[in-house]
Design an enzyme around this catalytic site. Structure first.
Site, short mmCIF file in Angstrom:
data_model
loop_
_atom_site.label_atom_id
_atom_site.label_comp_id
_atom_site.label_asym_id
_atom_site.label_seq_id
_atom_site.Cartn_x
_atom_site.Cartn_y
_atom_site.Cartn_z
N PHE A 117 0.86 -1.19 0.00
CA PHE A 117 0.00 0.00 0.00
C PHE A 117 0.89 1.23 0.00
O PHE A 117 2.05 1.19 0.43
CB PHE A 117 -0.92 0.01 1.24
CG PHE A 117 -2.38 -0.11 0.90
CD1 PHE A 117 -2.91 -1.31 0.46
CD2 PHE A 117 -3.23 0.97 1.04
CE1 PHE A 117 -4.26 -1.43 0.16
CE2 PHE A 117 -4.57 0.87 0.75
CZ PHE A 117 -5.10 -0.33 0.31
N GLN A 237 -7.85 14.77 3.23
CA GLN A 237 -7.16 14.01 2.20
C GLN A 237 -8.01 13.83 0.95
O GLN A 237 -9.17 13.45 1.02
CB GLN A 237 -6.78 12.64 2.74
CG GLN A 237 -6.00 11.78 1.76
CD GLN A 237 -5.54 10.49 2.41
OE1 GLN A 237 -6.28 9.52 2.45
NE2 GLN A 237 -4.34 10.52 2.97
N HIS A 239 -8.11 11.42 -1.99
CA HIS A 239 -7.59 10.14 -2.45
C HIS A 239 -7.32 10.25 -3.94
O HIS A 239 -8.15 10.76 -4.70
CB HIS A 239 -8.61 9.03 -2.16
CG HIS A 239 -8.06 7.65 -2.30
ND1 HIS A 239 -7.69 7.12 -3.52
CD2 HIS A 239 -7.83 6.68 -1.37
CE1 HIS A 239 -7.24 5.90 -3.34
NE2 HIS A 239 -7.31 5.60 -2.05
N LEU A 249 -14.67 5.44 -4.64
CA LEU A 249 -13.28 5.11 -4.38
C LEU A 249 -12.84 3.85 -5.14
O LEU A 249 -13.53 2.84 -5.16
CB LEU A 249 -13.07 4.89 -2.89
CG LEU A 249 -11.61 4.72 -2.44
CD1 LEU A 249 -10.87 6.03 -2.61
CD2 LEU A 249 -11.55 4.27 -1.00
N GLU A 252 -6.55 1.69 -3.11
CA GLU A 252 -5.11 1.70 -3.31
C GLU A 252 -4.58 0.29 -3.52
O GLU A 252 -3.48 0.09 -4.06
CB GLU A 252 -4.45 2.33 -2.09
CG GLU A 252 -3.12 2.98 -2.34
CD GLU A 252 -2.80 3.96 -1.23
OE1 GLU A 252 -1.72 3.84 -0.65
OE2 GLU A 252 -3.65 4.83 -0.95
N ARG A 283 -0.51 9.44 -0.44
CA ARG A 283 -1.68 9.88 -1.20
C ARG A 283 -1.62 11.35 -1.61
O ARG A 283 -2.06 11.71 -2.70
CB ARG A 283 -2.95 9.60 -0.40
CG ARG A 283 -3.25 8.12 -0.30
CD ARG A 283 -4.45 7.84 0.57
NE ARG A 283 -4.78 6.41 0.53
CZ ARG A 283 -5.78 5.87 1.22
NH1 ARG A 283 -6.52 6.61 2.00
NH2 ARG A 283 -6.01 4.58 1.12
N HIS A 364 -11.74 12.52 0.46
CA HIS A 364 -11.84 11.17 1.02
C HIS A 364 -11.82 11.09 2.54
O HIS A 364 -12.65 10.40 3.13
CB HIS A 364 -10.69 10.33 0.45
CG HIS A 364 -10.65 8.92 0.93
ND1 HIS A 364 -11.72 8.06 0.78
CD2 HIS A 364 -9.68 8.20 1.57
CE1 HIS A 364 -11.41 6.88 1.29
NE2 HIS A 364 -10.18 6.94 1.80
N ARG A 406 -2.78 11.00 5.81
CA ARG A 406 -2.91 9.63 6.30
C ARG A 406 -2.43 8.63 5.27
O ARG A 406 -2.74 8.75 4.09
CB ARG A 406 -4.37 9.33 6.65
CG ARG A 406 -4.57 7.87 7.07
CD ARG A 406 -6.00 7.58 7.45
NE ARG A 406 -6.94 7.66 6.35
CZ ARG A 406 -7.10 6.73 5.40
NH1 ARG A 406 -6.31 5.65 5.38
NH2 ARG A 406 -8.02 6.87 4.46
#
Length: 594
Positions: A117, A237, A239, A249, A252, A283, A364, A406
């Protein structure tokens, strides 16, 4: 007269953090969960790719690496003591979920499987490490189902479709909450010794978002209205891979399996922005790279998106060039990413095995929120003053482990680790605490506001206010920001707040299932949270993580290595940088290199 219920502990919100808190509290005290949704419809269920924990099942890993990646990913605004708690307790939390019955994917040896990730690395080689424990691409759904079943087993009481609209304070102590029973429209008072808020984020402020329609900043607005502070709201954030154009979404985990980002020229452009880790950079880095590609005219067919390519022939070509032995097959994509195949086919008419996926950044996740200490206890100032009996966990809380950005998988880790701590703290607190007396007529204030909304007969419909809010926030408080743009957004939001207060119109003036009235109340919460977000973004004159100021492009550790605290004072918002960042692990801020 509102009906009054009494429990030792109340949890507001039935996502992963709320259910984890309720599960632990229920093992010794009378506990209830209040949710405006049926619990398994909570937004935790949309989390796809995995939960981060340094199990080391497929290759060497350690909690120290996980903690450093979390701090580095946060652009050094994350509290390092919180990163240590997250990384060390994640290992036990994942094993606990497994023992509760969560069906993780397995390796051939029967261990929990792990995938790569963004931002998670082997700190020695600087290469991506397999740290995300997963259940296909439905990990959040499986966590939610597992925790809900265990809460039922522990006899947690659930009040489903009860919408919490106020926090009852008696002086400086919490006494309970007020909720609307959606079925009847009646108000209910829930008195409790301890209260945990776990209500999730507020992505519906922005035009393009991965967030469900229910994520409307209810708790953050209640906090401001009750004179309580919020923290780090400017850090929201985006994404990098939301399905174009609707923002749903795309996990990832697609890139973790080898998917690559491609521009209109057929280039794998992340090699320019993050030459070592490429498509698996943090991100904020990937989102900015996509925006820059689009801005420079390299969006697909000149439009506002690029491609995420997980076709086996594409992935295998890049794996071979990198000298990796593993290869991706069509069966791998089908078996490991079944929901993604379903989403893309349903909403974009694209089969990822055969076609690249159109994606763009999507609002996100909130890194900021209700300020808490490591034990999920809510604090009222930068001096860590605890409000006894009041807790927060999950996305609505700011511990602050995520800082300015994050890492993927850390949201699920956060909610089980700090949700568990909230439950433990409530259990310990309630054993020696008494109920705080309810004030006279505790529903009066919110009842007057709901009546005002229910009988609103102005000329401006809520949907028009909502559209204008979301557009101006997307245009000016999105991935890139400037002072002039933020100020325009702030001025617009304040005008929309005035329209909401003085010129609102709704159609349904009844009580039962009055979604028109409740959505208008949610709109007021969104507007208040949007104002605080824009003001925080205006005052932080630097670029850090998800907060990218084009007029202040550099990170400024001398002036802004501190958390943004937003206070409501005499009806106006004030920003102070009076909560220092914890540096107890010794990771001194330096340039992030991916």
């Amino acid at each position: 007269m509102a009906q009054v219920h009494q429990f030792d502990a109340i949890v507001v919100g039935a996502g992963g953090a709320g259910l984890m808190a309720a599960l632990y509290a229920s093992r010794g005290i009378k506990t209830a969960v209040i949710s405006k949704l049926y619990p398994t419809r909570s937004h935790t269920g949309t989390a796809q790719g995995g939960i981060g924990a340094a199990l080391g099942n497929l290759e060497p890993d350690s909690w120290e690496w996980h903690a450093f990646d979390t701090v580095k990913g946060s652009d050094y605004l994350g509290d390092q003591n919180a990163a240590k708690v997250l990384a060390t307790e994640a290992i036990d939390a994942v094993i606990e979920l497994e023992l509760m019955g969560l069906p993780f994917d397995r390796t051939e040896e029967g261990r929990i499987s792990q995938r790569r990730f963004g931002g998670h690395t082997n700190n020695e080689t600087k290469q991506p490490v397999r740290r995300a424990c997963h259940s296909a691409d439905r990990t959040g759904h499986m966590i939610l189902q597992t925790l809900y079943q265990n809460c039922i087993k522990e006899n947690v009481t659930f009040f489903d479709e009860f919408h919490v609209v106020d926090l009852i304070m008696n002086g400086d102590r919490p006494a309970g909450v007020v909720a609307v029973e959606i079925d009847s429209g009646e108000l209910h008072v829930f008195q409790a010794k301890a209260i945990t808020f776990a209500t999730g984020g507020w992505g519906r402020i922005w035009q393009t978002t991965s967030n469900a329609h229910t994520l409307t900043g209810d708790a953050t607005a209640i906090w401001l209205r009750r004179g309580l502070p919020l923290e780090d709201l400017e850090f929201f954030q985006f994404h990098p891979t939301g399905l174009y154009p609707i923002g749903v979404l795309i996990t990832e985990g697609v890139r973790g399996e080898g998917g690559v980002l491609i521009n209109d020229r057929g280039e794998r452009f992340m090699e320019r922005y993050a030459p070592t880790i490429k498509d698996l950079a943090s991100r904020d880095v990937v989102s900015r790279a996509i925006y820059l590609e689009i801005r420079d005219g390299r969006g697909i067919k000149g439009k506002d998106y690029v491609h995420l390519d997980v076709r086996p022939e594409t992935v295998n070509r890049y794996l071979a060039e990198a000298g990796e032995e593993r290869r991706l097959t069509a069966e791998d994509v089908i078996n490991k990413l079944p929901d993604i195949l379903d989403f893309t086919k349903t909403y974009a008419g694209v089969d990822p095995v055969k076609q690249p996926i159109p994606i763009q950044p999507t609002a996100h996740y909130a890194m900021g929120g209700i300020p808490t200490n490591l034990n999920a206890e809510v604090i009222r100032d930068g001096s860590e003053t605890v409000i006894p009996g009041l807790y927060a966990a999950g996305e609505v809380a700011c511990v602050s482990v995520h800082g300015a950005n994050r890492l993927g998988t850390n949201s699920l880790t956060d909610l089980v680790v700090f949700g568990r701590r909230a439950g433990q703290q409530m259990l310990d607190y309630c054993k020696n605490a008494d109920f705080v007396a309810l004030p006279d007529n505790p529903t009066a204030e919110v009842e007057a506001e709901l009546d005002r909304i229910r009988n609103a007969s102005g000329s401006v419909r809520g949907i028009e206010i909502r559209k204008k809010m979301r557009k101006v926030m997307m245009d000016h408080v999105g991935v890139f920001r400037t002072e002039d743009g933020i100020q325009k957004a702030l001025d617009t939001i304040r005008q929309l707040q005035d329209d909401f207060r003085n010129n609102l119109s709704i159609d349904d003036h009844g009580y039962r299932y009055n979604s028109d009235m409740l959505e208008a109340w949610e709109l007021g919460a969104l507007l208040d949270t949007a104002e605080a977000t824009a003001l925080a973004a205006l005052e932080r004159k630097e670029s850090r993580g998800a907060h990218s100021r084009e007029d202040f492009p550099k990170r400024d550790d001398e002036n802004y290595l501190a958390h943004t605290m937003i206070y409501s004072e005499a009806g106006k918002l004030a920003v102070r940088f009076d909560r220092p960042v914890d540096l107890s692990l010794g990771y001194e801020p330096k340039e992030r290199v991916y």
